[in-house]
Design a protein around this motif. Sequence first.
Motif, short mmCIF file in Angstrom:
data_model
loop_
_atom_site.label_atom_id
_atom_site.label_comp_id
_atom_site.label_asym_id
_atom_site.label_seq_id
_atom_site.Cartn_x
_atom_site.Cartn_y
_atom_site.Cartn_z
N ASP A 33 1.09 -5.07 3.97
CA ASP A 33 -0.20 -5.59 4.41
C ASP A 33 -0.05 -6.50 5.61
OD1 ASP A 33 -2.09 -5.88 1.28
OD2 ASP A 33 -1.60 -4.20 2.60
N ARG A 45 3.28 1.05 3.22
CA ARG A 45 3.18 0.14 4.34
C ARG A 45 2.91 -1.26 3.82
NH1 ARG A 45 -2.14 -1.41 5.58
NH2 ARG A 45 -1.47 -2.25 7.57
N TYR A 47 0.82 -1.40 11.70
CA TYR A 47 0.36 -0.28 10.91
C TYR A 47 1.48 0.69 10.58
CZ TYR A 47 -4.47 -1.65 11.74
OH TYR A 47 -5.66 -2.32 11.76
N THR A 61 0.84 -1.19 0.00
CA THR A 61 0.00 0.00 0.00
C THR A 61 0.87 1.24 0.00
OG1 THR A 61 -1.70 -1.16 1.26
CG2 THR A 61 -1.84 1.24 1.20
#
Lengths: 113, 111
Positions: free
Chosen positions: A96, A94, A100, A31
């Motif tokens: 998956d 980031r 976070y 992402t």
Amino acid sequence: ETAVFQTPNYHVTQVGNEVSFNCKQTLGHDTMYWYKQDSKKLLKIMFSYNNKQLIVNETVPRRFSPQSSDKAHLNLRIKSVEPEDSAVYLCASRPDWGGYEQYFGPGTRLTVL
Amino acid sequence: QQKVQQSPESLTVSEGAMASLNCTFSDGTSNNFRWYRQHSAKGLEVLVSIFSDGEKEEGRFTAHLNRANLHVSLHIREPQPSDSAVYLCAVSPTGNYKYVFGAGTRLKVIA
């Protein structure tokens, strides 16, 4: 080297011009994000891409558009810049898996005259 | 809508003294809290992430979370001049990619 890379470092342009900022991550993340940082250091998310699919769009003006060729690249195009677009634009990525964590690039400073 | 506020706006401490930064948030269901640091010439650096009430230490950086009080703090042990930077608090709601950031605290550490 594994990191998030952004080009250019800074860009000065005039109202109405088109600009493009590039972002590449070599972390193997899934992402990627574009943030706009205003003069008060507030980061506002603009776009989020997961496997080339837009999953978050914070209702930014239509002159902004993200462009992705693969999950390692996410570019930002501004079709006709306006003075309020002057800011630092930060790219992040980031994975998956795991937590976070978001990893940020150094930013691109845009100045619109 | 989540609101994140940081205090103080700026802080000056002497080298070696403890530096304490505060962050309050409005959504008590949030479950991801993070402290970032931004040097003027670099990107954002993640310092510590915390997901449950209590304390989380990462080197000289310790985060304290109290969700009942809507408060998360950052303590920097033995700060050095190289720690001078803007520190940002970020809060993420449950199951969401988005982080809401505070306006930051500008820390200056003097020798």
